[in-house]
Enzyme design. Structure first.
Site, short mmCIF file in Angstrom:
data_model
loop_
_atom_site.label_atom_id
_atom_site.label_comp_id
_atom_site.label_asym_id
_atom_site.label_seq_id
_atom_site.Cartn_x
_atom_site.Cartn_y
_atom_site.Cartn_z
N SER A 1 68.63 81.14 3.21
CA SER A 1 68.40 80.31 4.39
C SER A 1 69.32 79.11 4.32
CB SER A 1 66.95 79.84 4.42
OG SER A 1 66.75 78.82 5.39
N TYR B 1 59.77 75.83 0.29
CA TYR B 1 60.63 76.82 0.95
C TYR B 1 62.09 76.61 0.53
CZ TYR B 1 62.62 79.68 4.71
OH TYR B 1 63.30 80.64 5.42
#
Length: 311
Positions: free
Chosen positions: A164, A177
């Site tokens: 990501s 995350y």
């Protein structure tokens, strides 16, 4: 001169930079592509894309009903489904063995399964929630690729791990995350080097905002999530569809890309992360709006904890 140009174009293509008239290195037609998180979102969109390109798809997901719906949507032709939790190492090894036994091979692995946690700071996050994010997003990637590396090497195939833009951008309210995706990036880079000498390839896919149910629940349905989203510059808030993300991954497989990223607005940050992050971290650490948002987030967490204790 021809040899030097080939070396240069090969290197640039491997970075994921499109070149006019580049040749396709890897055709998935007739190949077996295993995808985790294949029941919906990016995983299912990718399954549809590579299936349309002639691949047999092996979908692994923790949600059996999502897999059944995905199989029905794709049709029974060239579709295999296995229900398994990527956190369960033995279950993932059994899933890998099952697909190889049924299809005789696995050529491509896409470690796509992941979760997005509710906004929280490291100071106040529930340790069990932190563990869950790391277990699914990072340990789950290892559990996916490890039992299949030998198989991919044997078939001179390709592995994609989905990271990501959060792996290199500030993770205000989403440290767990960010940490998990930074780990995925490191895993993918290491894997690329390790399999290269065996004729196989591996790459990392980075995404900014993808319009999935997970993203909507975190950013749209959560008041603080909406504020965190608004802190990003406009171009970085642009969301791509799961179908667009799937096409990016499928095309990356076709050219055996070492890395690929979408949307393109994130590229300058990705290329200049060493310098940009020094400035961004310094600015955000002093930014009053950021500090107030973190206090608001921690106050909400405290209130939620007290409410649960009272009940």
């Amino acid at each position: 001169m021809t040899g030097r140009w080939s070396a240069v174009t090969g290197t640039v293509r491997d970075l994921g930079i499109p070149l006019p008239g580049r040749r396709v290195d890897y055709n998935v037609s007739g190949k077996v592509v295993l995808i985790t998180g294949g029941g919906d979102g990016i995983g299912f969109a990718l399954a549809r894309t590579v299936h349309s390109r002639g691949a047999t798809v092996a979908l692994v997901d923790v949600n059996g009903s999502s897999l059944a719906a995905a199989k029905t949507a794709l049709g029974s032709d060239r579709v295999v489904t296995v229900t398994a939790d990527v956190r369960d190492r033995e279950a993932m090894r059994a899933a890998a063995d099952s697909v190889v036994n049924q299809q005789g091979r696995v050529d491509v692995v896409v470690a796509n399964a992941g979760i997005t946690p509710p906004p929280a700071t490291l100071r106040q996050i529930d340790p069990a929630e932190f563990d869950r994010v790391i277990d699914v997003n990072l340990i789950g990637v290892f559990n996916t690729v490890h039992p299949l590396i030998d198989e991919v090497v044997r078939n001179r195939g390709h592995i994609v791990v989905v990271s990501s833009a959060a792996s290199f951008a500030p993770g205000v309210g989403g440290a767990s995350y960010m940490i998990s995706k930074a780990g995925v990036e490191a895993l993918g880079r290491a894997l690329r080097l390790e399999v290269a000498g065996h004729g196989a390839t591996a790459g990392v896919a980075y995404f900014g905002m993808v319009d999935t149910q997970l993203a909507r629940a975190t950013l749209d349905d959560d008041e603080i999530g909406r504020k965190l989203d608004a802190m990003l510059p406009g171009p970085l808030r642009h969301r791509i569809s799961p179908e667009r993300a799937a096409t990016v991954i499928a095309d990356a497989i076709a050219r055996r890309a070492g890395r690929t990223l979408a949307p393109a607005a994130w590229e300058p940050w990705a290329w200049g992360r060493g310098f940009i992050n020094i400035l961004a971290d310094s600015y955000l650490a002093r930014d009053t709006q950021t500090q107030n948002l973190i206090r608001e987030l921690e106050t909400r967490t405290d209130n939620t904890t007290r409410s649960r204790s009272a009940s």
